[in-house]
Design a protein around this motif. Structure first.
Motif, short mmCIF file in Angstrom:
data_model
loop_
_atom_site.label_atom_id
_atom_site.label_comp_id
_atom_site.label_asym_id
_atom_site.label_seq_id
_atom_site.Cartn_x
_atom_site.Cartn_y
_atom_site.Cartn_z
N LYS A 129 0.83 -1.21 0.00
CA LYS A 129 0.00 0.00 0.00
C LYS A 129 0.86 1.26 0.00
CE LYS A 129 -3.80 -2.19 2.41
NZ LYS A 129 -4.51 -2.30 3.68
N VAL A 130 1.86 1.28 0.87
CA VAL A 130 2.73 2.45 0.98
C VAL A 130 3.49 2.70 -0.32
CG1 VAL A 130 4.78 3.37 2.15
CG2 VAL A 130 2.93 2.33 3.49
N CYS A 131 4.13 1.66 -0.84
CA CYS A 131 4.92 1.81 -2.06
C CYS A 131 4.03 2.16 -3.25
CB CYS A 131 5.72 0.55 -2.34
SG CYS A 131 7.07 0.33 -1.16
N GLY A 132 2.85 1.56 -3.32
CA GLY A 132 1.92 1.90 -4.39
C GLY A 132 1.53 3.37 -4.35
N GLY A 133 1.27 3.88 -3.16
CA GLY A 133 0.92 5.28 -3.00
C GLY A 133 2.05 6.24 -3.33
#
Length: 91
Positions: free
Chosen positions: A23-27
């Motif tokens: 989630k973090v890396c995607g964002g």
């Protein structure tokens, strides 16, 4: 120039941690590569090494104080404490 972050991780809730990183890396638009017991984050900052974290182990990464990647790495590493434990120091 040269600034390094050193860390020791013990991640007890590995699957949840990997889901969090996705989630973090995607964002952030960072590429995440997952292995059996490792994850690697490839940032979009020049002069910053990819961050490799092991389920249990030691590591280091040269950030050269390049922002915002340096601060993002610190936040990601400190977040390990929500899934296990982490020791962190810099030079």
């Amino acid at each position: 120039m040269g600034h390094t972050v050193y860390y020791v991780t013990r991640i007890d809730r590995w699957r949840e941690f990997r889901d969090f990183l996705e989630k973090v890396c995607g964002g952030l638009g960072f590429r995440l590569v997952e292995g059996e017991d490792t994850v690697m984050i490839f940032p979009e900052c020049r002069g910053v090494e990819p961050l490799e974290m092991k389920k249990n182990g030691k590591g280091f990464v040269k950030t050269n104080l390049v922002e915002p990647c340096h601060s993002i790495y610190l936040l990601v590493l400190h977040s390990v404490s929500s899934f296990g434990s982490v020791e962190l120091w810099e030079d």
